[in-house]
Enzyme design. Structure first.
Site, PDB file in Angstrom:
ATOM      1  N   GLU A 239      -7.438  62.700  10.924  1.00 49.23           N
ATOM      2  CA  GLU A 239      -8.051  61.382  10.729  1.00 49.23           C
ATOM      3  C   GLU A 239      -7.370  60.615   9.589  1.00 49.23           C
ATOM      4  OE1 GLU A 239     -12.264  62.448  10.484  1.00 49.23           O
ATOM      5  OE2 GLU A 239     -12.402  62.368  12.664  1.00 49.23           O
ATOM      6  N   ASP A 318     -16.889  68.020  17.499  1.00 51.74           N
ATOM      7  CA  ASP A 318     -17.271  67.543  16.173  1.00 51.74           C
ATOM      8  C   ASP A 318     -18.787  67.528  16.006  1.00 51.74           C
ATOM      9  OD1 ASP A 318     -17.243  66.387  13.710  1.00 51.74           O
ATOM     10  OD2 ASP A 318     -16.631  64.401  14.363  1.00 51.74           O
ATOM     11  N   GLU A 340     -17.666  76.587  10.372  1.00 53.13           N
ATOM     12  CA  GLU A 340     -18.226  75.413   9.686  1.00 53.13           C
ATOM     13  C   GLU A 340     -19.352  74.784  10.508  1.00 53.13           C
ATOM     14  OE1 GLU A 340     -15.302  72.448   8.514  1.00 53.13           O
ATOM     15  OE2 GLU A 340     -16.847  70.973   8.051  1.00 53.13           O
ATOM     16  N   GLU A 346     -25.458  64.259  11.353  1.00 50.57           N
ATOM     17  CA  GLU A 346     -24.651  63.111  11.765  1.00 50.57           C
ATOM     18  C   GLU A 346     -24.878  62.725  13.227  1.00 50.57           C
ATOM     19  OE1 GLU A 346     -20.463  63.612  11.122  1.00 50.57           O
ATOM     20  OE2 GLU A 346     -19.961  61.742  12.150  1.00 50.57           O
ATOM     21  N   GLU A 446     -31.903  67.174  22.521  1.00 52.94           N
ATOM     22  CA  GLU A 446     -30.830  67.292  23.512  1.00 52.94           C
ATOM     23  C   GLU A 446     -31.211  66.625  24.835  1.00 52.94           C
ATOM     24  OE1 GLU A 446     -29.908  71.345  24.476  1.00 52.94           O
ATOM     25  OE2 GLU A 446     -27.918  70.802  25.216  1.00 52.94           O
ATOM     26  N   TRP A 476     -10.450  57.850  19.971  1.00 52.32           N
ATOM     27  CA  TRP A 476     -10.838  59.138  19.373  1.00 52.32           C
ATOM     28  C   TRP A 476     -10.821  60.320  20.346  1.00 52.32           C
ATOM     29  CZ3 TRP A 476     -11.311  58.794  14.182  1.00 52.32           C
ATOM     30  CH2 TRP A 476     -11.542  57.526  13.638  1.00 52.32           C
TER      31      TRP A 476
END
Ligand code: GCU
Length: 612
Positions: A239, A318, A340, A346, A446, A476
């Protein structure tokens, strides 16, 4: 009484009066033990051989905790946890599964937090480290109580003046490290790969000897100020961040050069594997973003130095609501890995919508195996808001993260119940209601978001609320390619070939659209709206049903949770957010259903309202 009048999270029932002054680790352990168990309730016995672990033994009416410096503290917090949660006190040994248990803060030095939903930064404002020491100690206390041992304090996107943290701001960094040290929390710093150029050099080429010497010298200065710094975290060639690709070098070249600078001081270099082409043309159907990390790193397996840890997001995209396990986590036999996660919500509701993460982590660990990574990292959900995480219910994710970092098999529901007991001490019936809400929250979210693993139907940039085509024609690499007949991407070998990156036993689960688990169907396959699912419904009917059901379940869940006897301090924020969630879930339902209704022309078999 402590001078810190902020929210004490799951330790709220215990005021050990320790956060208004500097204390040693042992003093903290004693004070916590005494305030919970009385003067002679706990005997502490130093035993360095247990590493960060501890041993708890019953001794008449008292408890003996054996451990090294932080092990003693962790052992005491273990006893405290059981006492506050009203459970039988434990005997025996415990050691953490992962040596490095990190929280990565995406805090900028202007006081903003990238993807932060809990107010401004706890440690930065106006380009400087500026904070309330008692608040930092309180955070240290919270983190120690769940065994987190590392905090990376600045954003992986290193914006100026954050490079100064390992330069002119070293004295401030040293002071901050001193506040957290007694709690067993070491600092880490995100660094800019091109930093030598900030300091007048003409290149940041990792194979340039002068560049390597520059970093060695920098590391020496940093460790003179903060001798126990955990290391550096780097986001490179991702990015628009600088990195080794600029010089035609590999990421092993880049990571090893920095790792060698840290090695003499025992530092670790954590290198993020979040690398993909963020300038893709949507017309290009050959490039498939989920393939990128594996393509970049798998060929480098075995080339990273011993003190390098490759930090891999749990899914190949992501932090979406639903992603399969990243194949990179299954394929780097000779490389130290960290998995991670993202505590910051987000893509999962911005700490407005309820989203308890452990059920998702359970899936990740069961697919990956707990022994594979050596470290665990999570993007922080902390901020300056009174309760640390904006929504008091989002504290559950912070609490659970620490527990999972010690024991990834600890169980989502048990963790939720312990959190509830410690934090609010509800009666059994109320505890059941909240535990059910937490455990069901991910499934509900969801259902009303992007359907069946397709991902990315969020509003661009902000990433809250629906926008089905928001990312469709962007750079993206995030496409669903819905048309009037079908939706989804074929990622099998007849399509983009992403599935080929997995071991055979994983390929077998996903390869056949007839057998692929529903929740991953549109991640791995392109399907017609009239294709029939295993339960007999058509795909389009399933999409409509899920969205009606998701919004209705959100409403019911909010109604139940709002009735619980939260203290005044928490009630306002919890209710306000639940009301917003109900409204926003209805918006998701209508936007997604209308989007697919317009494309497909298919009516809802049950005649419910879908807008034209
Ligand atoms: C996401 C997020 C960015 C962040 C990036 C990362 O793309 O939207 O804000 O910088 O992840 O993990 O580095």
């Amino acid at each position: 009484m402590s001078v810190w009048d902020g929210h004490m999270g799951w330790l709220g029932a215990l005021d050990a009066g320790i956060t208004d002054r500097d204390m040693t680790t042992e003093e903290i352990a004693r004070a916590e033990a005494e305030s919970c168990f009385g003067k002679d309730g706990v005997v502490l016995e130093k035993d360095g051989s247990l590493g960060e672990g501890y041993r708890i033994l019953a001794e008449g009416n008292a408890w003996r905790v054996r451990g090294g410096k932080t092990g003693l503290l962790y052992g005491v917090y273990r006893l405290v946890r059981h006492r506050l949660a009203g459970e039988k006190l434990p005997e025996g040994d415990e050691r953490p599964q992962y040596g490095l248990r990190m929280i990565d803060c995406w805090d900028n030095m202007d006081g903003t937090v990238e993807r932060g939903y809990s107010g401004r930064s706890i440690w930065f404002e106006g380009g400087r480290l500026t904070y309330r020491p008692e608040r930092i100690r309180m955070l240290g206390r919270l983190l120690a109580s769940v065994g987190v041992n590392c905090l990376c304090i600045n954003n992986v996107n290193v914006h100026e003046p954050a490079q100064g943290l390992i330069d002119e701001m070293l004295p401030d960094l040293k002071a901050m490290a001193g506040l957290l040290r007694p709690y067993g929390v070491r600092l880490m710093v995100s660094v800019d790969f091109a930093m030598p150029m900030r300091c007048g050099m003409s290149t940041a080429d990792p194979l340039d000897e002068e560049v390597a010497a520059w970093w060695k010298d920098r590391a020496e200065k940093v460790y003179a100020a903060v001798p126990d710094l955990a290391g550096f975290l780097v986001k490179a060639d991702s990015e628009h961040r600088p990195g080794p690709f600029t010089y035609g070098r590999t990421h092993a070249d880049g990571a090893n050069m920095l790792a060698r600078a840290l090695r003499p001081f025992g530092g670790t270099l954590v290198w993020r594997a979040f690398v993909y082409n963020c300038m893709q043309d949507w017309r290009d159907t050959r490039t498939d973003r989920p393939k990128a990390a594996y393509e970049t790193y798998q060929p480098l397996d075995g080339q990273f130095d011993d003190n390098v840890i490759l930090q891999v997001k749990h899914g190949p995209f992501d932090f979406q609501v639903r992603e399969p396990l990243s194949p990179l986590l299954l394929s780097m036999e000779h490389t130290h890995l960290a998995v991670e996660f993202q505590l910051a919500q987000e893509y999962t509701g911005h700490q407005i919508d309820l989203y308890y993460m452990p059920p998702m982590w359970d899936e990740v660990f069961s697919a990956m195996g707990k022994d594979r990574p050596v470290a665990i990292a999570a993007v922080s959900n902390l901020g300056r808001d009174d309760c640390w995480t904006g929504d008091p219910l989002a504290l559950a994710n912070l609490f659970a993260y620490g527990r999972y970092a010690w024991d990834p098999m600890c169980g989502a529901e048990e963790t939720a119940r312990i959190f509830i007991r410690m934090t609010w001490g509800f009666e059994k019936g109320d505890e059941d209601i909240l535990a059910r809400a937490l455990m069901g929250s991910r499934g509900i979210y969801e259902k009303y978001c992007a359907p069946l693993g397709i991902c990315w139907m969020v509003s661009p940039n902000g990433h809250y609320g629906p926008s089905p085509d928001g990312y469709e024609y962007q750079l993206w690499g995030t496409y669903h390619r819905a048309d009037r007949d079908a939706v989804g991407i074929d990622r099998t070998s007849s399509g983009t070939g992403y599935l080929d990156q997995y071991p055979e036993e994983f390929q077998r689960i996903y390869r056949d659209p007839e057998k692929c688990p529903d929740e991953y169907l549109l991640f791995f396959h392109r399907r017609r709206y009239d294709s029939v699912m295993r339960d007999g419904r058509t795909l389009i009917q399933r999409i409509y049903d899920d969205h009606f059901e998701g919004a209705a379940l959100a409403e019911k869940m909010a109604e139940d949770v709002k009735k619980l006897p939260f203290p005044e301090r928490d009630r306002g924020e919890i209710c306000r957010r639940l009301d917003l969630q109900v409204k926003d879930a209805a918006e998701w339902r209508d936007v997604i259903n209308t989007f697919f209704r317009r494309l497909s022309g298919a009516e809802d078999e049950r005649g419910r309202k879908i807008w034209r």
